[in-house]
Write an enzyme that holds these catalytic residues in place. Structure first.
Site, PDB file in Angstrom:
ATOM      1  CD  GLU A 145    -106.405  27.950  55.146  1.00  0.00           C
ATOM      2  OE1 GLU A 145    -105.902  27.367  53.989  1.00  0.00           O
ATOM      3  OE2 GLU A 145    -106.944  28.922  55.277  1.00  0.00           O
ATOM      4  CD  GLU A 250    -107.623  34.638  57.229  1.00  0.00           C
ATOM      5  OE1 GLU A 250    -108.443  34.050  56.634  1.00  0.00           O
ATOM      6  OE2 GLU A 250    -106.382  34.338  57.293  1.00  0.00           O
TER       7      GLU A 250
END
Ligand code: XIL
Length: 358
Positions: A145, A250
């Site tokens: 991220e 994910e």
């Protein structure tokens, strides 16, 4: 035929077997599952999945809470579990702006440290953690991220101190710690073209420096109606054209109304819970169960179509009751984003996914 014989005769295949020739199929597991306390999850994890990811227990704040304190007990069990199940074991994650202790970035007077000090701390952390599991963890989410949705760099403390060079250093240290491990850049909202371009820019930067990078991870915290298959497909193609694999790291599909203005998975982007965004506290209506199955079926249809480009598809959790989506973006909701229900039974989505490989 007795009931028992019928059950044996109809014994279904598993995801692990069904996707053997396509891509790895994984699940993130939590601390109780790593410790073996979740007895119902244990055989399910072993039978259904060819890979596991650690939901929280290898994150910096958990494994290295103080400068001189490492807590390896749970992570050791996690890695050993994957080995005994003959699974591809994932490391998640070395460098991320969340779930990282404050001390990493500041000196005694609470001012941000110099980049030399930050690099020293990153190097020590990565050498110690990735080095400990050398040859046993098959792939690492090295940096998680680091991008904004528009593809520019997130203004994290890593970035404030070191600019985008912190990414280069993280990959350099990870490769030195375990030269055989696959190394990934991982992020959410990767269906957004600008964000994927940002990730490709990171990959190119790493390659220019002669560093190893194997794949871009699309987290895949998705919803029933968004992103579109076309958006996902474009990103898969963009990543593949950049010369690295796609890993879906994910995956979960929320069935609840999204209270956010966007589709952020940044764990601090929280919203208020209220009855209108928490409609299924007493169970999921069949119509929504079917919609979820159809959504998973379409998404896996796309994954199968691009199996030459995809290395792995990992669900973020084993069964609905474990899912972080019950608490994100609003706390205390009842969501149903996975393919096993709270009683560890396969949902319609599970069978729909299996059908895509028939
Ligand atoms: C989540 C876990 O699932 C939660 O248990 C925890 O409280 C917060 O983090 N993106 C990531 C994951 O890369 O590490 C996050 O996991 C979900 C968003």
């Amino acid at each position: 035929m007795s009931v028992c014989t019928v059950a044996v005769a109809q014994k279904k295949t598993t995801l692990r077997k069904a996707f053997k020739k396509s891509f790895l199929i994984g699940a993130a597991i939590n601390i109780r599952q790593m410790n073996g306390q979740d007895s119902l999850a244990k055989p399910l994890i072993a039978n259904e999945f060819s890979s596991i990811s650690p939901e929280n227990d290898l994150k910096w704040a958990v494994i290295h809470p103080q400068p001189n304190e490492y807590k390896f007990e749970t992570a050791d069990k996690y890695v050993a579990l994957g080995e005994s199940n003959k699974q591809f074991v994932i490391g998640h994650t070395l460098v991320w702006h969340s779930q990282v202790p404050n001390w990493v970035f500041v000196d005694d007077s609470k001012a941000l440290v110099t980049k030399e000090v930050l690099y020293q701390r990153m190097k020590e952390h990565i050498e110690t953690v990735a080095g400990r599991y050398k040859g046993r963890i098959g792939g690492w989410d090295v940096v998680n991220e680091a991008l904004n949705d528009d593809g520019t760099m997130r203004n994290s403390r890593y970035y404030q101190i070191a600019g985008d060079e912190f990414i280069v250093k993280a990959f350099e240290y990870a490769h030195a710690a375990d030269p055989k491990a696959e190394l990934y850049y991982n992020d959410y909202n990767m269906y957004m073209p600008e964000k994927v371009k940002g990730a490709v820019r990171i990959v190119n930067l790493l390659k220019e420096k002669g560093l190893r990078v194997d794949a871009i991870g699309m987290q895949g915290h998705w919803h029933l109606n968004r992103p579109s298959l076309e958006e996902i497909e474009k990103s898969i193609l963009t990543i593949s054209k950049a010369g690295v694999k796609v890993v879906i790291t994910e995956l979960d599909i929320s069935v609840l109304p999204n209270p956010q203005r966007n589709t952020s998975a940044n764990i601090t982007d929280v919203a208020q819970n209220s009855a209108d965004i928490n409609p299924y506290t007493n169970g999921l209506p069949d119509s929504v169960q079917v919609a979820l199955a159809n959504r998973y079926k379409a998404i896996f249809g796309l994954f199968n179509k691009h199996k030459d480009k995809i290395g792995r598809v990992t669900f973020w959790g084993v069964q609905d009751g474990n899912s972080w989506k019950n608490n994100f973006p609003a706390r205390g909701r009842t969501d149903y984003p996975l393919i096993f229900d709270r009683a560890y039974q396969p949902k319609k989505a599970y069978y729909a996914i299996l059908e895509t490989v028939k």
